[in-house]
Scaffold this active site. Structure first.
Site, PDB file in Angstrom:
ATOM      1  N   GLU A  23       0.808  -1.286   0.016  1.00  0.00           N
ATOM      2  CA  GLU A  23      -0.093   0.092   0.010  1.00  0.00           C
ATOM      3  C   GLU A  23       0.909   1.307  -0.022  1.00  0.00           C
ATOM      4  O   GLU A  23       1.201   1.820   1.180  1.00  0.00           O
ATOM      5  CB  GLU A  23      -0.845  -0.187   1.257  1.00  0.00           C
ATOM      6  CG  GLU A  23      -1.714  -1.276   1.356  1.00  0.00           C
ATOM      7  CD  GLU A  23      -2.502  -1.592   2.740  1.00  0.00           C
ATOM      8  OE1 GLU A  23      -3.553  -2.079   2.484  1.00  0.00           O
ATOM      9  OE2 GLU A  23      -2.045  -1.135   3.655  1.00  0.00           O
TER      10      GLU A  23
ATOM     11  N   ASP B  64      -0.767   0.407  10.664  1.00  0.00           N
ATOM     12  CA  ASP B  64      -0.725  -1.173  11.630  1.00  0.00           C
ATOM     13  C   ASP B  64       0.998  -1.561  11.062  1.00  0.00           C
ATOM     14  O   ASP B  64       1.228  -2.631  11.830  1.00  0.00           O
ATOM     15  CB  ASP B  64      -1.535  -1.951  11.145  1.00  0.00           C
ATOM     16  CG  ASP B  64      -2.583  -2.369  12.304  1.00  0.00           C
ATOM     17  OD1 ASP B  64      -2.614  -1.413  13.413  1.00  0.00           O
ATOM     18  OD2 ASP B  64      -3.540  -3.024  12.276  1.00  0.00           O
TER      19      ASP B  64
ATOM     20  N   ASP C 207     -10.996   2.965   2.968  1.00  0.00           N
ATOM     21  CA  ASP C 207      -9.911   1.887   2.719  1.00  0.00           C
ATOM     22  C   ASP C 207      -8.817   2.953   2.227  1.00  0.00           C
ATOM     23  O   ASP C 207      -8.846   3.998   1.643  1.00  0.00           O
ATOM     24  CB  ASP C 207     -10.149   1.221   1.541  1.00  0.00           C
ATOM     25  CG  ASP C 207     -10.855  -0.069   2.036  1.00  0.00           C
ATOM     26  OD1 ASP C 207     -10.818  -0.215   3.349  1.00  0.00           O
ATOM     27  OD2 ASP C 207     -11.268  -0.935   1.230  1.00  0.00           O
TER      28      ASP C 207
ATOM     29  N   ASP D  72     -15.997  -5.951   8.242  1.00  0.00           N
ATOM     30  CA  ASP D  72     -17.219  -5.049   7.809  1.00  0.00           C
ATOM     31  C   ASP D  72     -18.369  -5.740   7.571  1.00  0.00           C
ATOM     32  O   ASP D  72     -19.606  -5.393   8.102  1.00  0.00           O
ATOM     33  CB  ASP D  72     -16.911  -4.460   6.251  1.00  0.00           C
ATOM     34  CG  ASP D  72     -16.390  -5.586   5.630  1.00  0.00           C
ATOM     35  OD1 ASP D  72     -16.428  -6.470   5.766  1.00  0.00           O
ATOM     36  OD2 ASP D  72     -15.977  -5.056   4.363  1.00  0.00           O
TER      37      ASP D  72
END
Length: 710
Positions: free
Chosen positions: A100, A129, A287, A424
Site C-alpha cells: 500500500e 499498522d 480504505d 465489515d
C-alpha cells in the site's frame, strides 16, 4: 422543515415477486424429477446435491429482490435550512508500505481533508499498522503539501481532490502545474527516504528536535504506540490563511502476546483514540486506496443522519464501492456490482444496506450499543481540545494500548466486531441484529473511487480471504439463518446467510464443470433429451436466471461485455478461490491452520498494468488455484471436442447429449483466457509451464478414474 431526501420502491419489485413464484415451481419440478429418478450412482447423487445447493442459494438471494429501494438526497437544503454541521472524524487504515504505497494513502487522506466541510469540525486519522517510518514521513510531507493543495481545490472548485487521481487525469498547466510539481517533490522525497533506509523526521510543531528511527527496530507485530498530530485546526493555517483540518497519525501498540484482530482492531483503536481527541459524532471509514471523489459527500450522508425521523436508530450511511482505471471489459469482475450495488439496494428496502468496509458514514453512538443504550448527548464533539497537549496525548496513548481491551467488551459488544476476517460484513450484520438501521446512498457522481486488483492472483486471493471470513460467521453462534432471522427479520437474515455461504457456490460449480464433461467423454447421458419435455425445464431455469441477472446488472450501469466478464469470474472463483477458501476454513476448524489476513497489493507493477489495460489475464505465478482452473479447462475442452466428433458420427447423439455438449461449450467459452495463457502467450503474465504440466497430468488422472467408474 423541508425533507432532505426521498425514496421509492423499485418499479420492478412486483415483477421480481411474480418471477419468484414461477421459478420456484420450476425448481420444485426439477427436484421432484431428481428424487423420482435418483439412483445409487455417484454422479446422479452429486447432481441432485448440486441442484439442491443451487436452489437453496437462489432462495436465500430472493430477499435482495423483494423490496429494493431507490433514494435521492438534497444536500443543498442543508444550507438553506441553516443546519449546524456536526464534527466529522475520518478513519483511514494502512498496514504495509510496500503493498500500500504511502503516496496513495497520502492522496486518500488529502482528498478527505479537502472535503467542502468546516475545517474546525473535520479530523482525519491515519492508522498505520505497519508502524512504518516511511508512512509517517510521507504524512509529514503531506501536511506541508496540504497548505497549498486545499486552497487550490477550494478556489478552483476542483471535484477530484485526490492529487494522485487529479494529476493522472490530464496534463497540468498553470497553477495546476505548480501543484503537480509540489506533489512530485513529495514523491521524490519519499523515494529518496526509501533509498537511504532511514528518515530524519522534522516535527511539524516547529520544534527543532529531530528523531531518527531504525526501520527494523520493531516488527509489525511488536511495537509501542505512536501518535503524532501533524495538523491542528486551532493552530495550523493554509497559504490563504484558512485553518487546516486536523491530521493525526496513529500506530497502535502491538505485542505478540495480544491478538490484534487485523483491520477491526485498528478501527477500534482509532475509535478510542478519536474519542479521546475529538469525539466527533459522525465517523467515516475509508480504505487507504479509496479516495473521495465528491467533496460534498458528507453533506449527502447528513441528509439521512440529521433526519429526526431516521436519526434515533440510524447506524450508518453506506456509499457503494466504485473503482477507477477498470479496463474496458472489467476482466476480473472487480466492480462486484451484485454485492456493492444490487445487493445493497435490495437490503436497503429491508433493514438497510450492509457495511462494506469503506465509504461509510457512521453515527458514533451506534458502535457503543443498541439504539436505546445511549443518547446523542453522550457523544458530543471535543473540537475545542488542544490536541497536542500532554493530557490529551496521554489519554490517546492509553486508548491505543493493546492492554486496553483486556477488561472490556471491545470487538464483541462495542466497536467494530471481531470473530471474522470480514469485519465489515460482521459489524453491519451485528448492528442490524441490535435494532439499528442503515441507508444506501448511491449518487450519480461516485462519492469514492478505489483501485481494484489488477492481477488474477490478487483478485482470487482477496475473495479466498472473504470466503474464510464469511464461513466464520455462518458457522458461529451468530449464524444469520438462526440468529439473524430472529434478531433482525426473516428476509434480512436470509440475505445475510446468502453472503455468509458465498463460497458454497464452489460445490455446484465444480460438479457442473467436471462430472457431466467426464460422462460426455464416455458416452454417459445425464440430462433430458432435447425431445423430452423436461428439456424445457432445464432451458427455462438457465435462461430465466441468466436473463434476470443480466437485466439487474445493466440497470445499475453495467455493460453486456462487463456482465459476461462478471459471470465468467463467478465460474472461475467457484473452481478456485471459493473452493480453496472452503478448504482453508475446514482445515482451520480442525486445528491444522489458522486463517490469516493477506493484504491485496495496491502497488503498481508495469507489466501487470500493461496486460490488464490490454484486457489480458495476468497469471505469472505458480499456484494451486491456477492448477485447479487449468485442469477444469483442459477437461472441458477435451470432452467438448470428443463430444462434437461423436455427434457428427452417430445419429441420435446430439439429441441425447445436447445439454452436456451445451454445458461443456459454455465452460470452454468462459475459459478462453485460460487456454490463451496456457498455450499461446509468451509474455510475463502467461500461465507458468509447471502449472500447465500439472494440469495436464491431473486431467489424465481424472479421465483414467472416470474410465474405471464408467
Amino acid at each position: 422543515m423541508a425533507r432532505l431526501h426521498s425514496h421509492h420502491i423499485h418499479p420492478r419489485a412486483m415483477l421480481n415477486r411474480i418471477h419468484f413464484f414461477f421459478y420456484s415451481a420450476a425448481i420444485i419440478a426439477l427436484l421432484h424429477r431428481h428424487i423420482a429418478a435418483i439412483s445409487l450412482a455417484a454422479t446422479s447423487s452429486l447432481l441432485f446435491l448440486a441442484d439442491l445447493t443451487l436452489a437453496f442459494m437462489w432462495l436465500l438471494s430472493q430477499g435482495f429482490r423483494w423490496r429494493p429501494i431507490l433514494r435521492q438526497e438534497f444536500p443543498h437544503l442543508l444550507r438553506q435550512e441553516n443546519h449546524q454541521l456536526p464534527a466529522l472524524d475520518v478513519f483511514i487504515c494502512t498496514a504495509d508500505p510496500i503493498k500500500e504505497p504511502p503516496e496513495s494513502v497520502v492522496s486518500t487522506a488529502l482528498s478527505a481533508m479537502a472535503f467542502d466541510y468546516p475545517a474546525d469540525r473535520l479530523s482525519v486519522y491515519v492508522s498505520d499498522d505497519g508502524s512504518s517510518e516511511l508512512t509517517l514521513f510521507s504524512f509529514m510531507e503531506a501536511a506541508k503539501f496540504a497548505r497549498y493543495w486545499l486552497p487550490f481545490c477550494r478556489e478552483n472548485n476542483i471535484l477530484e481532490r485526490s492529487p494522485e487521481a487529479f494529476f493522472e487525469s490530464g496534463d497540468a498547466v498553470g497553477e495546476a502545474g505548480k501543484m503537480k510539481a509540489l506533489f512530485e517533490g513529495l514523491r521524490e522525497k519519499v523515494k529518496a527516504a526509501v533509498k537511504r533506509g532511514y528518515v530524519a523526521l522534522n516535527l511539524v510543531d516547529s520544534s527543532e528536535e529531530k528523531i531518527f528511527l531504525n526501520w527494523k527496530k520493531f516488527t509489525r507485530r511488536d511495537h509501542p504506540s505512536h501518535i503524532q498530530v501533524l495538523c491542528e485546526s486551532r493552530k495550523d493555517r493554509d497559504i490563504a490563511g484558512h485553518p487546516l483540518p486536523n491530521l493525526i497519525y496513529m500506530s497502535r501498540e502491538k505485542r505478540p502476546s495480544s491478538p490484534h484482530h487485523f483491520k477491526a482492531g485498528a478501527l477500534n483503536a482509532l475509535l478510542r483514540v478519536s474519542e479521546a481527541m475529538t469525539n466527533a459524532p459522525v465517523l467515516l471509514t475509508l480504505d487507504c486506496d479509496m479516495h473521495a471523489n465528491d467533496p460534498r459527500s458528507p453533506q449527502r450522508a447528513l441528509c439521512y443522519l440529521l433526519d429526526p425521523d431516521l436519526a434515533p436508530n440510524l447506524a450508518y450511511v453506506q456509499f457503494p464501492q466504485r473503482y477507477r482505471r477498470i479496463n474496458a471489459d472489467d476482466i476480473y469482475g472487480g466492480e462486484l456490482r451484485r454485492i456493492f450495488l444490487i445487493g445493497s439496494r435490495g437490503l436497503d428496502g429491508l433493514h438497510g444496506a450492509n457495511y462494506v468496509g469503506t465509504g461509510c458514514f457512521f453515527s458514533r453512538r451506534s458502535l457503543f450499543g443498541p439504539p436505546s443504550a445511549a443518547t446523542a448527548s453522550n457523544y458530543e464533539s471535543k473540537g475545542c481540545s488542544f490536541l497536542r497537549s500532554e493530557l490529551v496525548l496521554q489519554e490517546a496513548h492509553d486508548a491505543a494500548s493493546c492492554r486496553y481491551e483486556h477488561v472490556n467488551d471491545w470487538g464483541y459488544q462495542i466497536g467494530f466486531r471481531y470473530g471474522s476476517l470480514v469485519e465489515d460484513y460482521y459489524t453491519g450484520y451485528q448492528l442490524h441484529c441490535e435494532g439499528w438501521r442503515s441507508v444506501f446512498c448511491n449518487p450519480d457522481r461516485s462519492a469514492f473511487l478505489g483501485d481494484a486488483p489488477r492481477s488474477l492472483y490478487d483478485s482470487l486471493g482477496q475473495t479466498r480471504r472473504w470466503a474464510v471470513g464469511l464461513y466464520e460467521v455462518a458457522f458461529s453462534g451468530y449464524c444469520p439463518l438462526l440468529y439473524g432471522t430472529r434478531k433482525a427479520s426473516l428476509i434480512t437474515g436470509l440475505c445475510y446467510m446468502h453472503y455468509a455461504l458465498w463460497a458454497v457456490w464452489c460445490f455446484p460449480i465444480t460438479i457442473y464443470t467436471l462430472f457431466p464433461q467426464l460422462a460426455l467423454f464416455y458416452d454417459k447421458p445425464l440430462f433430458a433429451k432435447v425431445s423430452d419435455p423436461w428439456f424445457f425445464i432445464y432451458a427455462y431455469l438457465f435462461l430465466a436466471s441468466y436473463g434476470q441477472d443480466l437485466i439487474e446488472f445493466m440497470e445499475v450501469g453495467g455493460l453486456i461485455r462487463r456482465w459476461w466478464s462478471d459471470q465468467r469470474m463467478w465460474v472461475i472463483r467457484g473452481i478456485t478461490s471459493s473452493a480453496f477458501g472452503t478448504l482453508d476454513f475446514i482445515i482451520s476448524k480442525i486445528g491444522l491452520l489458522a486463517p490469516g489476513f493477506n493484504l491485496t497489493s495496491k502497488a503498481n507493477e508495469e507489466e501487470v498494468n500493461t496486460l490488464y489495460d490490454s484486457g489480458k489475464f495476468f497469471f505469472g505465478t505458480s499456484s494451486p488455484l491456477f492448477i485447479s482452473m487449468g485442469t477444469i479447462a483442459i477437461i472441458n475442452l477435451t470432452s467438448f471436442i470428443f463430444g462434437i466428433l461423436k455427434a457428427v458420427r452417430s445419429i441420435g447423439t446430439m439429441d441425447e447429449m445436447f445439454l452436456q455438449l451445451l454445458l461443456c461449450g459454455f465452460v470452454v467459452t468462459n475459459l478462453v483466457p485460460v487456454y490463451e495463457a496456457m498455450f499461446f502467450r509468451n509474455d510475463a503474465g502467461r500461465m507458468p509451464r509447471s502449472v500447465t504440466n500439472a494440469s495436464i497430468l491431473l486431467t489424465i488422472t481424472f479421465f483414467c478414474v472416470g474410465r474405471m467408474i464408467s
